[in-house]
Each structure stands twice: as C-alpha cells, then as structure tokens.
Design an enzyme around this catalytic site. Structure first.
Site, mmCIF file in Angstrom:
data_model
loop_
_atom_site.group_PDB
_atom_site.id
_atom_site.type_symbol
_atom_site.label_atom_id
_atom_site.label_comp_id
_atom_site.label_asym_id
_atom_site.label_seq_id
_atom_site.Cartn_x
_atom_site.Cartn_y
_atom_site.Cartn_z
ATOM 1 N N GLU A 496 0.781 -1.108 0.104
ATOM 2 C CA GLU A 496 0.015 -0.064 -0.046
ATOM 3 C C GLU A 496 0.774 1.332 0.084
ATOM 4 O O GLU A 496 0.564 2.151 -0.737
ATOM 5 C CB GLU A 496 -1.097 0.036 1.231
ATOM 6 C CG GLU A 496 -1.942 -1.060 1.151
ATOM 7 C CD GLU A 496 -2.886 -1.257 -0.192
ATOM 8 O OE1 GLU A 496 -3.004 -0.468 -0.874
ATOM 9 O OE2 GLU A 496 -3.348 -2.533 -0.483
ATOM 10 N N HIS A 499 1.554 2.064 -3.531
ATOM 11 C CA HIS A 499 0.429 3.016 -4.150
ATOM 12 C C HIS A 499 0.377 4.411 -3.779
ATOM 13 O O HIS A 499 0.640 5.397 -4.284
ATOM 14 C CB HIS A 499 -0.635 2.728 -3.675
ATOM 15 C CG HIS A 499 -1.305 1.114 -4.436
ATOM 16 N ND1 HIS A 499 -1.089 0.992 -5.871
ATOM 17 C CD2 HIS A 499 -1.613 -0.015 -3.888
ATOM 18 C CE1 HIS A 499 -1.529 -0.349 -6.261
ATOM 19 N NE2 HIS A 499 -2.103 -0.967 -5.183
ATOM 20 N N HIS A 502 3.287 6.172 -5.383
ATOM 21 C CA HIS A 502 2.782 6.645 -6.775
ATOM 22 C C HIS A 502 2.137 7.830 -6.644
ATOM 23 O O HIS A 502 2.117 8.700 -7.649
ATOM 24 C CB HIS A 502 2.020 5.377 -7.308
ATOM 25 C CG HIS A 502 1.980 5.330 -8.775
ATOM 26 N ND1 HIS A 502 0.769 4.663 -9.400
ATOM 27 C CD2 HIS A 502 2.476 6.261 -9.654
ATOM 28 C CE1 HIS A 502 0.965 4.740 -10.566
ATOM 29 N NE2 HIS A 502 1.758 5.575 -10.964
#
Ligand SMILES: [Zn+2]
Length: 710
Positions: A496, A499, A502
C-alpha cells in the site's frame, strides 16, 4: 494482492481537481465541505465533517460543474485547448474533492446513514458524470480540439490530456447516435447501482456471521491469534469469549492453525459462501444482470465483449494478451499444486487420519509440512515484527530509493483516533504531501487493504501536493501491548505504501493525469515492486527487532523464512489465477450467451474446464468478488499478475547492479514510472526505466515455477 481504492462512486472518471477561478463559491458557511480548509497544508477538516454534510455538498458541486460545462459549450470561438480542455479539466475539482472525502466515510466509517447516502448518490453522481460525458455540444468541442491536436502548438503532456479526455468521451458513448447514447447511459447508471448494492451486500453478509468460541475450542491457535479473537469479542460486548469473523486474515489464521477440523470446516464454508446464502444479501441475481448489461454496452460501443472494451484501455490492450499470460502461468502452477496436494495427502495418510484432503484441510496440513520441511513457525517471526518498526522499515526503503522522509504530524485532524498522519518530504526539505495511515480493523471499515487519494498532485494552478490514505485491517493488540504483524501483513503494508508513493511522487501538470490515474494492470506494479524489499537482509536486520529483547531477527530464522517463501506457491498461484480466468470468462460473453447466466453453475463449469483442484477454490468466488462486481476491476483482475511481470522484472534491474537501492536505477524508476502518472505511454515509460521490454522469467522464478514453464 489488494485492490486500489475503487471509490465506491463512479465520479472518479471525471477529471479535474484545481478550482476554476471563474466560479465564485456559493455561500454555504455552515457546510465544511464547501469551504477552504483552514488547516495547514489544506488538510481535510475531518473534525468538522459529518455524513449529513455530503448530500448538499454533492448537490452544490454537481450544479457548479454543470454550469461550467454549459459555459464551455456557449463559447462562440472555435474550440481550443485553452478554452475547452483546461476549463473542463478544472470543472470537476470540487466534486472530486468531496467524493474523495466521502469515500473515506464509505470505506472506513460506514454506518446506516453513510450507506443510505451512498446508495442515493452513487446513482446521482453516475448520472451526473454520464450526462456530462454524453453532452453532444461538449463532445463536439472536445472532438474539435482532438482533431487539431497535431497542428496546435502543444507540449506532450497537453496532447496526452486531449487524447485521454477524448477517449473517455468515446468510451462513454459520446460518438454514438442519440438513441444508442441514451441506452449506454442507462446501462452505465444501472451498473453503478448494482455495484454499490453488491459491495454493501458483501459487507453485510460478511458481518452476519461470527464464530463465537470458548477457550477450550482454541487448540492449535498461536497466542497472537487468540489475543485478536479475544479483542474482537470484547469490542462486540462478549468479553471472555473468542470471536472469529469472516475477515480474510482472521479466517486464514484459523484455517492454518486450528486443530479442530469441524470448526475449520464451518468457517471455511461460511467464508466461501458469502453472497450466496439465499438471504437478503444474496448477490447471484446482481451478477446475472451485471454480466448481461456489460456485454450489451460493449456491443453498442463496438467491442466484441466487455473484456475487449476494458483491455483496450489497459497496458495489455487485448483480452487475448491477458489470457495468454494467465494461461502461461496456469499450466506450471496447476502442475505444482497437484504435486503439493500429493504431498499433503501423503502427510494425511502418515498421520493416520481417516478422511481425505478437503479445502478446509489444505492450509492446516500445508503449515505442518512447512514446519517439518523448513522447521519454521511463523509465530517465531512475529515477536520481531513490531508494527511500528516495520512501518519505519517501509519509510526507510522509501527514503533510500526516493530520498523521502516521513514526519508524524499531530496538529492535523483525523477521521478516527487510530489514524496517524505523516508529512512526506524530500531529504532536501521539499514538501511532498501527506500520508494518512489507518492500520486496524474495526466495525464499519471494509475488509482488505487499499490506498485512496484525498487530493491529487498537479501544477495547473500552482503547486498542489498529494494527500493519500493507506488502509490495512490489522488485528488490534491487547491494551498496553505493541502491535506485531505477520510477514504477509508486512508485505501488504509495503504494497500500500507503494501505491501511496505513486500518488505522492507524481510530478505532472494536469490533475486527471496524475499519480495512480493509470490502467489497473500498470498501477499494481508500483505497489508490488515495494513488496520485494520486505525480506531483504539489510531491511530486516535493522528493523525486525524482538519486542522485548531488542535483538535483531537471527539471520538463520530469516533465511529459513526466505527458503519457505516458495512453499505452497502452486496453491497460492492457482487460487489467484482461477479468479482471474473466471473474471475473463464472464466478461468474454456476448449476445445471448451473456443473458441469464447462473453464477454458481457458470463458475463450476469454468473451474471444471480449467481442471482446477477441488481443494483450491477461487481466491474470490463470484458472489463476493468485489473487485469485479463492486469495484472497478471487471475484466481486470489479471492486472495483479500483469503488474507482477513488471515488478519482478523491475526489481531484477536492481539485483543486476548488486545494490537493491542502486541510486541511478532508483532515479530512473522515479523519473519514468513513479512520477509520471498517466502522462506517458505505460510500456514506453517502463522501457525508459528498464532499458528493455519486461520478460516473464523473473516472475516464474520468484514463484518457484520456472522449471516447468513453457
Ligand atoms: Zn494494490
């Protein structure tokens, strides 16, 4: 494998984040959702927002976006990037912001009131979004800009925005004749309603079952699992008992360790029957309708199937490419799983057990075999896996790769007392964004792990940094004890955070192209890449320290764990692939074949056709397959494996240098992948980082499937 936060609303298909300066705010002094945040860094005023604020905020934001769109269509001069695309990009800002905050309420704080608003507004927002995308006057202007895109003096990012936006209109049906357009709009709206109901049914059916046990029923369960069950019982007002819910980690722990075969069977059957219990939360009829309407919509839009429609907008490009990868891995995985089953059956025979191997036995006997072969008890690892230290490890890895620091902030409001907020910055002090970390399971929080965006990075109207949330469902430790986590949970935490990075590292101009706004078969790459760092010696030696003695995890223990990590990969790969292939099969249907299917029979026939082992059900069976029937992964569950090709191959780029933090490689990874959002072609971005196209070999090797690959 964890879904990206599919907000439970479809409004995220609408672009726009920055405020449109031309729109003056409607006076709404009492609604905190309609005011600028007074907190530092523009942090969401979670202390002031309550569910009752959403309906009027949604209504106001939709009305304002409609007004902006209308103004765009009334401009008399020829359509240009500046008079059409830019104001359109800005127009959805407010609605997107409110929707992002609402998705925290829907996913992390759900209750009857939130669910009621969600049901009402999922369809209103879907209709709003469809109305805009199917507005003929607006589409005519967008098409005008699209057709002139090569002649206009625009940079690559602006051109990309035009292409992505134009595609979005066409995929919604804007280029169709009026009656077809209306039909597509109706189908999309209905899809949104069905998806919302599917997800809510799943939550309720999951909550409807509890296995309530006495201490005498806990044979075989490690202390950590017992503590978690005692804490769950306490939260439910059943202090002194032990409660197991149908949350996946809970179920998997029980199936792995409990010596009580009767209870394992009970829990296993309840787990795989979610959504098919014939009660008010049964999802079967919803699947039948979803499959039919998706096929009908794809046909109207000119695609042979829903899968073809979805993959056209992905890195795979076609269902055939996705299925080819799945089948390439399925064959060696099934062979491996069959061999694993034979060994478990031998173990059963040796144990003098008088029954065959069933689904509820697999994890239990696999665990015994793992202990026998690798002398490894994951409970041995757990004291070294302190949540605070493992989080620090994930931050350390981010620091080494991307020069980041994470500083906890105590002055920003949170939506639940268990949430921690970190300010993320570059080591030179440049502010990067905010990370909200929500670690523990609780009633009203949906299961699984996910990242969600509260605010997207952009520079369209000056620098705006990203605010993101990371969500896990860890068991709360008993009061006064530090939380420890399993190795799998540590991998999820790193995933996670991938992510989150990102979203945070994004460096783009237009908000709708920023961060994680990329296809699903690409987006998991950035998350799964981070998982490779959990088991690295350099990371564990520093951060996996015993909670009481402070001793680092012994190297021998770590090595045994790494050796054991390829164990049972046939099982793990098959249960994933079965779900991914069945997803493709549902969404390959067209015409009459897509009408009136009976999901359980369809699923059984599919599993039979695959030659799947009876003891390994789909990781997500159809009636609780939220990824494809409640969220945005329809015909896209293969994405995790597609991304795994990239993360395995990408991590190999570091290994080839002999340095898992190799600075030049990390710089390329940030420059061409993590910071680029949707501003470049995904395969080109990957190749610019890697210097070559990805190959599947590293994936097969990591899963221990390389020798039988073909
Ligand atoms: Zn993910």
């Amino acid at each position: 494998m964890h879904p990206l936060p599919t907000t439970l609303l479809t409004l995220l298909t609408m672009p726009g984040f920055a405020q449109d300066a031309a729109v003056s705010p409607v006076a709404a002094p009492t609604n905190p959702l309609l005011r600028e945040s007074a907190y530092p860094l523009g942090a969401v005023p979670f202390d002031k927002v309550a569910p009752e604020h959403f309906p009027s905020a949604f209504d106001a934001a939709m009305a304002r976006q409609k007004a902006v769109v209308q103004r765009i269509t009334m401009v008399r001069s020829a359509p240009t990037f500046e008079n059409t695309l830019v104001p359109f990009e800005r127009s959805g800002a407010e609605l997107e912001r409110i929707g992002s905050i609402f998705s925290v309420f829907a996913s992390n704080l759900s209750d009857d009131e939130v669910r009621r608003i969600q049901s009402e507004y999922a369809s209103k927002l879907s209709k709003h979004s469809t109305d805009i995308l199917l507005d003929p006057a607006l589409f005519a202007r967008v098409r005008g800009v699209y057709e002139q895109r090569d002649a206009a003096q625009l940079d690559a990012e602006a051109k990309r925005l035009i292409e992505v936006t134009y595609d979005q209109f066409v995929r919604a049906g804007a280029a169709l004749a009026p009656e077809q357009r209306a039909r597509v709009a109706k189908l999309t709206q209905r899809e949104s309603e069905l998806q919302t109901t599917f997800g809510q049914n799943d939550l309720k059916d999951t909550d409807a079952f509890r296995l309530v046990l006495e201490e005498a029923d806990l044979a075989g369960l490690p202390q950590g699992v017992r503590d978690g069950a005692a804490e769950t019982a306490r939260q439910l007002g059943m202090a002194g008992k032990f409660v197991f819910t149908l949350q996946r980690p809970n179920v998997e722990d029980f199936l792995t360790y409990s010596t009580r075969r009767d209870l394992r069977e009970q829990l296993f059957k309840a787990f795989i029957s979610r959504g098919a219990n014939g009660n008010d939360f049964d999802n079967r009829a919803l699947i039948t309708e979803l499959v039919a309407l998706r096929a009908e919509r794809a046909a109207i839009l000119g695609y042979p199937s829903h899968a073809a429609y979805i993959t056209a907008d992905s890195m795979a490009r076609t269902p055939e490419a996705a299925i080819e990868l799945l089948e390439r891995v399925w064959r060696p995985a099934l062979a491996q799983a069959t061999a694993e089953r034979a060994r478990l059956e031998t173990l059963l025979a040796e144990s003098g057990v008088d029954h065959g191997l069933e689904g509820w036995d697999w994890r239990y006997y696999a665990e015994r075999l793992r202990q026998a072969e690798y002398d490894l008890d994951p409970a041995e690892l757990q004291p070294y896996m302190q949540l605070d230290n493992i989080r620090a490890a994930a931050f350390y890895v981010s620091g080494r790769l991307f020069d980041l620091t994470f500083t906890e902030r105590f002055d920003l409001p949170v939506y639940h007392p268990g949430v921690r907020v970190y300010e993320v910055a570059k080591k030179d002090g440049t502010h990067v964004g905010l990370l909200y970390q929500d670690d523990f399971a609780r009633p009203g929080k949906r299961s699984g792990a996910w990242m969600s965006s509260l605010r997207a990075q952009s520079t369209l109207d000056g620098p705006v940094t990203a605010h993101v949330t990371n969500n896990l469902n860890l068991s709360k430790p008993p009061l006064g004890k530090p939380a420890t986590i399993s190795m799998t949970e540590a991998e999820t935490l790193f995933h996670e955070l991938g992510h989150a990075l990102h979203g945070l590292l994004s460096q783009v101009r237009y908000p709708s192209l920023s961060g994680t706004n990329v296809p699903r078969d690409y987006v998991e790459f950035m998350a799964q890449f981070m998982e490779h760092y959990v088991l690295q010696a350099e990371v564990l030696t520093q951060f996996a320290r015993h909670g009481e003695t402070g001793e680092p995890m012994p190297a021998a223990l770590r090595d045994r764990f790494i050796a054991a990590s390829k164990f049972n990969q046939g099982f793990a790969t098959c249960e994933f692939l079965a779900s991914a292939l069945v997803d493709q099969m549902y969404h390959a249907l067209s015409g009459d074949a897509a009408v009136g299917i009976e999901p359980l029979a369809f699923e059984a026939a599919a599993m039979e056709r695959l030659g799947a082992l009876r003891q390994i059900p789909m990781r997500h069976r159809s009636t609780h397959f939220n990824h494809i029937f409640a969220g945005g992964y329809s015909a896209g569950y293969y994405s995790y494996l597609w991304s795994e090709v990239l993360d395995a191959d990408g991590f190999e780029a570091f290994q080839e240098t002999g340095d898992i933090f190799h600075p030049a490689t990390a710089k390329r990874l940030e420059a061409h992948v993590y910071s680029r959002g949707n501003t470049v072609d995904w395969m080109e971005g990957y190749k610019a980082f890697r210097g070559k196209a990805p190959s599947v070999e590293a994936l097969l090797k990591n899963r221990g499937l390389a020798s039988s690959g073909s």
